[in-house]
Motif scaffolding. Structure first.
Motif, PDB file in Angstrom:
ATOM      1  N   SER A   1       0.819  -1.223   0.000  1.00  0.00           N
ATOM      2  CA  SER A   1       0.000   0.000   0.000  1.00  0.00           C
ATOM      3  C   SER A   1       0.849   1.267   0.000  1.00  0.00           C
ATOM      4  O   SER A   1       0.321   2.360  -0.196  1.00  0.00           O
ATOM      5  CB  SER A   1      -0.933   0.014   1.217  1.00  0.00           C
ATOM      6  OG  SER A   1      -0.192   0.161   2.421  1.00  0.00           O
TER       7      SER A   1
ATOM      8  N   THR B   1      -5.015 -10.085   5.695  1.00  0.00           N
ATOM      9  CA  THR B   1      -4.853  -8.919   4.820  1.00  0.00           C
ATOM     10  C   THR B   1      -4.432  -7.748   5.701  1.00  0.00           C
ATOM     11  O   THR B   1      -5.246  -7.159   6.397  1.00  0.00           O
ATOM     12  CB  THR B   1      -6.167  -8.594   4.090  1.00  0.00           C
ATOM     13  OG1 THR B   1      -7.208  -8.461   5.070  1.00  0.00           O
ATOM     14  CG2 THR B   1      -6.553  -9.698   3.133  1.00  0.00           C
TER      15      THR B   1
ATOM     16  N   ARG C   1      -1.731  -4.196   6.342  1.00  0.00           N
ATOM     17  CA  ARG C   1      -0.830  -3.157   5.866  1.00  0.00           C
ATOM     18  C   ARG C   1      -0.359  -2.351   7.074  1.00  0.00           C
ATOM     19  O   ARG C   1      -0.943  -2.414   8.160  1.00  0.00           O
ATOM     20  CB  ARG C   1      -1.518  -2.252   4.846  1.00  0.00           C
ATOM     21  CG  ARG C   1      -2.672  -1.426   5.394  1.00  0.00           C
ATOM     22  CD  ARG C   1      -3.276  -0.581   4.289  1.00  0.00           C
ATOM     23  NE  ARG C   1      -4.401   0.228   4.759  1.00  0.00           N
ATOM     24  CZ  ARG C   1      -4.283   1.450   5.286  1.00  0.00           C
ATOM     25  NH1 ARG C   1      -3.076   1.996   5.422  1.00  0.00           N
ATOM     26  NH2 ARG C   1      -5.340   2.123   5.672  1.00  0.00           N
TER      27      ARG C   1
ATOM     28  N   GLU D   1      -6.046  -3.707   9.085  1.00  0.00           N
ATOM     29  CA  GLU D   1      -6.616  -4.493   7.994  1.00  0.00           C
ATOM     30  C   GLU D   1      -6.449  -3.772   6.660  1.00  0.00           C
ATOM     31  O   GLU D   1      -6.622  -2.565   6.554  1.00  0.00           O
ATOM     32  CB  GLU D   1      -8.097  -4.754   8.243  1.00  0.00           C
ATOM     33  CG  GLU D   1      -8.729  -5.644   7.167  1.00  0.00           C
ATOM     34  CD  GLU D   1     -10.206  -5.869   7.396  1.00  0.00           C
ATOM     35  OE1 GLU D   1     -10.826  -6.577   6.575  1.00  0.00           O
ATOM     36  OE2 GLU D   1     -10.749  -5.331   8.393  1.00  0.00           O
ATOM     37  N   TYR D   2      -6.085  -4.558   5.666  1.00  0.00           N
ATOM     38  CA  TYR D   2      -5.929  -4.053   4.295  1.00  0.00           C
ATOM     39  C   TYR D   2      -7.147  -4.553   3.519  1.00  0.00           C
ATOM     40  O   TYR D   2      -7.203  -5.687   3.073  1.00  0.00           O
ATOM     41  CB  TYR D   2      -4.634  -4.594   3.714  1.00  0.00           C
ATOM     42  CG  TYR D   2      -4.137  -3.927   2.452  1.00  0.00           C
ATOM     43  CD1 TYR D   2      -4.751  -2.807   1.898  1.00  0.00           C
ATOM     44  CD2 TYR D   2      -3.008  -4.427   1.797  1.00  0.00           C
ATOM     45  CE1 TYR D   2      -4.266  -2.219   0.751  1.00  0.00           C
ATOM     46  CE2 TYR D   2      -2.512  -3.843   0.653  1.00  0.00           C
ATOM     47  CZ  TYR D   2      -3.146  -2.741   0.126  1.00  0.00           C
ATOM     48  OH  TYR D   2      -2.648  -2.145  -1.026  1.00  0.00           O
ATOM     49  N   GLU D   3      -8.154  -3.708   3.351  1.00  0.00           N
ATOM     50  CA  GLU D   3      -9.421  -4.140   2.761  1.00  0.00           C
ATOM     51  C   GLU D   3      -9.233  -4.587   1.313  1.00  0.00           C
ATOM     52  O   GLU D   3      -8.446  -4.008   0.569  1.00  0.00           O
ATOM     53  CB  GLU D   3     -10.451  -3.008   2.822  1.00  0.00           C
ATOM     54  CG  GLU D   3     -10.788  -2.530   4.234  1.00  0.00           C
ATOM     55  CD  GLU D   3      -9.831  -1.450   4.708  1.00  0.00           C
ATOM     56  OE1 GLU D   3      -8.861  -1.156   3.972  1.00  0.00           O
ATOM     57  OE2 GLU D   3     -10.044  -0.913   5.808  1.00  0.00           O
TER      58      GLU D   3
ATOM     59  N   PRO E   1     -11.125  -4.245  -1.422  1.00  0.00           N
ATOM     60  CA  PRO E   1     -11.271  -3.218  -2.460  1.00  0.00           C
ATOM     61  C   PRO E   1     -10.032  -2.335  -2.596  1.00  0.00           C
ATOM     62  O   PRO E   1      -9.652  -1.963  -3.712  1.00  0.00           O
ATOM     63  CB  PRO E   1     -12.488  -2.404  -1.991  1.00  0.00           C
ATOM     64  CG  PRO E   1     -13.273  -3.359  -1.153  1.00  0.00           C
ATOM     65  CD  PRO E   1     -12.253  -4.198  -0.449  1.00  0.00           C
ATOM     66  N   SER E   2      -9.386  -2.031  -1.480  1.00  0.00           N
ATOM     67  CA  SER E   2      -8.175  -1.207  -1.519  1.00  0.00           C
ATOM     68  C   SER E   2      -7.024  -1.959  -2.177  1.00  0.00           C
ATOM     69  O   SER E   2      -6.248  -1.380  -2.947  1.00  0.00           O
ATOM     70  CB  SER E   2      -7.766  -0.787  -0.101  1.00  0.00           C
ATOM     71  OG  SER E   2      -8.738   0.037   0.481  1.00  0.00           O
ATOM     72  N   ILE E   3      -6.926  -3.265  -1.886  1.00  0.00           N
ATOM     73  CA  ILE E   3      -5.856  -4.063  -2.494  1.00  0.00           C
ATOM     74  C   ILE E   3      -5.949  -4.012  -4.018  1.00  0.00           C
ATOM     75  O   ILE E   3      -4.962  -3.754  -4.714  1.00  0.00           O
ATOM     76  CB  ILE E   3      -5.935  -5.532  -2.010  1.00  0.00           C
ATOM     77  CG1 ILE E   3      -5.544  -5.631  -0.534  1.00  0.00           C
ATOM     78  CG2 ILE E   3      -5.021  -6.425  -2.852  1.00  0.00           C
ATOM     79  CD1 ILE E   3      -5.681  -7.034   0.040  1.00  0.00           C
TER      80      ILE E   3
ATOM     81  N   ARG F   1      -7.634  -1.885  -5.925  1.00  0.00           N
ATOM     82  CA  ARG F   1      -7.470  -0.519  -6.436  1.00  0.00           C
ATOM     83  C   ARG F   1      -5.984  -0.186  -6.545  1.00  0.00           C
ATOM     84  O   ARG F   1      -5.518   0.318  -7.577  1.00  0.00           O
ATOM     85  CB  ARG F   1      -8.184   0.466  -5.509  1.00  0.00           C
ATOM     86  CG  ARG F   1      -8.064   1.930  -5.967  1.00  0.00           C
ATOM     87  CD  ARG F   1      -8.894   2.857  -5.077  1.00  0.00           C
ATOM     88  NE  ARG F   1      -8.769   4.234  -5.512  1.00  0.00           N
ATOM     89  CZ  ARG F   1      -7.798   5.060  -5.138  1.00  0.00           C
ATOM     90  NH1 ARG F   1      -6.852   4.628  -4.316  1.00  0.00           N
ATOM     91  NH2 ARG F   1      -7.754   6.296  -5.581  1.00  0.00           N
ATOM     92  N   HIS F   2      -5.222  -0.504  -5.496  1.00  0.00           N
ATOM     93  CA  HIS F   2      -3.779  -0.244  -5.526  1.00  0.00           C
ATOM     94  C   HIS F   2      -3.088  -1.093  -6.597  1.00  0.00           C
ATOM     95  O   HIS F   2      -2.144  -0.636  -7.247  1.00  0.00           O
ATOM     96  CB  HIS F   2      -3.170  -0.541  -4.153  1.00  0.00           C
ATOM     97  CG  HIS F   2      -3.587   0.431  -3.090  1.00  0.00           C
ATOM     98  ND1 HIS F   2      -3.547   0.133  -1.743  1.00  0.00           N
ATOM     99  CD2 HIS F   2      -4.070   1.696  -3.175  1.00  0.00           C
ATOM    100  CE1 HIS F   2      -3.986   1.172  -1.050  1.00  0.00           C
ATOM    101  NE2 HIS F   2      -4.314   2.119  -1.900  1.00  0.00           N
TER     102      HIS F   2
END
Length: 413
Positions: free
Chosen positions: A328, A353, A355, A379-381, A383-385, A387-388
């Motif tokens: 991230s 998950t 970050r 937590e690394y959601e 949707p964010s994973i 998107r990144h």
């Protein structure tokens, strides 16, 4: 779960399409029509592609990717059916058929098709009428064998021998050689893929010359059962190789897996000639210090690592490095480009998950504690994973490079 690949020519315009629904990014993969371009100056021949009945949903994607990678023209004789193991196609040269088959993990064999009928009697009638045109393969100096296969029904060895002897009309003059003959002929009876209500006569019958075999032997070579270093989420070798083929990995490609884990995808990419990088936030995994995955193993060996796996398969020269990194956060130079990104992001089921971050407000680490500070994780959601991952790919993939990743879905939706 779907396996998707994305071409950078699309990703380069990624930001223009951020307002579109997610479905616009992940379009279904179907056979593409431009490979059916038939040139009048080329001599097209019929071939049979015989697939293994495993991971059937990835056949189109793998074959389409390899056709594009090697710039091979292929014409579909008839629309392939997902569950059936046979495709009728045409190639303008046998070298194209060999090149495609020898790189495919899904394919068992490719045959130059000499006969294809709905009944056994019709097939023999067709082959008998054409036998004169195959004279070049029946020379006295050429050894041969005929293999008999039944798909969807079991036959005894005696029954198979009887089917083989039915070809006694072929004007073959060379000696029989069961191992590595000059010419290998293949007879196949297809009784369907269902295990109930098996018909008494085959739906289709095929006969032809074996042109090439697929890469099925790699599945045993790269088996997780004999691999030195594995983890809870180590990717199955066949799926890893399928991903590498979809990514169009070739000799000299630079490959990255940003959620590398135990490095299964790096092994597959290196097997096809790629030079591999990996990164992961899990320090213990990358240093081989996590709890052993194998039930009877009490503790990990000192030399367990991704690098050890690469050496095990004589791929050490393709290994660049693995790096501890929070995906991230910016990590690579802007100018760094990869030929492909192949990855299996965590989903929080068997693998956390995470970050780097904290939920505390205005959190500051004092200079006194900074040297020994271990950053907190949150937590690394999912949707964010993703998107990144898309943003990273649009920035660090070369033009025409591919991102291949797993994408979790609820099938009922």
């Amino acid at each position: 779960m779907y396996l998707k690949y994305i071409n950078t020519s699309f990703l380069s315009n990624f930001y223009k399409y951020l307002h579109l629904p997610l479905n616009n990014f992940f379009a279904p993969i179907y056979p593409v029509s431009w490979f059916a371009c038939k040139s009048m100056s080329k001599l097209w021949k019929k071939y049979l592609l015989w697939f293994a009945q495993e991971h059937v949903e990835f056949r189109y994607a793998e074959i389409e990717s390899l056709l594009s990678l090697f710039n091979i023209e292929m014409k579909y004789e008839q629309k392939p059916q997902n569950q059936e193991p046979f495709w009728l196609v045409e190639f303008s040269s046998e070298s194209d058929a060999k090149l495609l088959t020898s790189r495919s993990v899904s394919l068992r064999k490719c045959l130059e098709l000499w006969g294809h009928e709905k009944s056994i009697d019709l097939l023999h009638s067709t082959v008998r009428g054409k036998s004169g045109s195959f004279a070049a393969y029946f020379e006295p100096s050429k050894s041969f064998k005929i293999e008999v296969e039944t798909v969807g029904r079991h036959f005894t060895q005696q029954e198979k021998v009887a089917k083989l002897e039915a070809f006694d009309y072929l004007p073959i003059r060379g000696p029989v050689k069961l191992k590595d003959p000059d010419v290998c002929l293949q007879y196949i009876e297809f009784y369907g893929t269902r295990t109930v209500n098996i018909p008494t006569t085959p739906y289709e019958v095929f006969f032809g010359r074996n042109v090439a075999s697929g890469l099925r032997q790699l599945l045993k070579k790269l088996s997780l059962k004999t691999r030195k270093f594995i983890g809870n989420t180590s990717m199955d070798p066949q799926l890893s190789l399928l991903m590498a083929n979809q990514a169009q990995v070739n000799s000299g490609s630079i490959i990255l897996d940003p959620f590398v884990g135990s490095g299964s995808l790096l092994v597959a990419a290196a097997e096809f000639g790629g030079y591999v990088f990996g990164s992961d936030i899990d320090y213990l995994m990358l240093h081989g210090k996590t709890k052993p995955t194998r039930i009877k193993q009490q503790k990990r060996a000192k030399d367990e690592s991704i690098k050890a796996n690469m050496k095990q398969y004589n791929l050490g020269h393709k290994y660049i490095d693995v790096l501890i990194n929070d995906f991230s956060l910016p990590f690579w130079r802007d100018s760094m480009e990869f030929d492909a990104i192949i990855t299996d992001p965590p989903y929080g089921i068997r693998e956390a998950t995470e970050r780097v971050g904290t939920e505390k407000q205005n959190y500051i680490v004092s200079d006194e504690h900074l040297p020994t500070h271990v950053p907190a994780k949150i937590e690394y959601e999912i949707p964010s994973i993703f998107r990144h991952l898309l943003i990273f790919a649009s920035k660090h993939l070369r033009l025409g490079g591919r991102l291949v990743c797993w994408f979790p879905v609820f099938r009922e939706d």
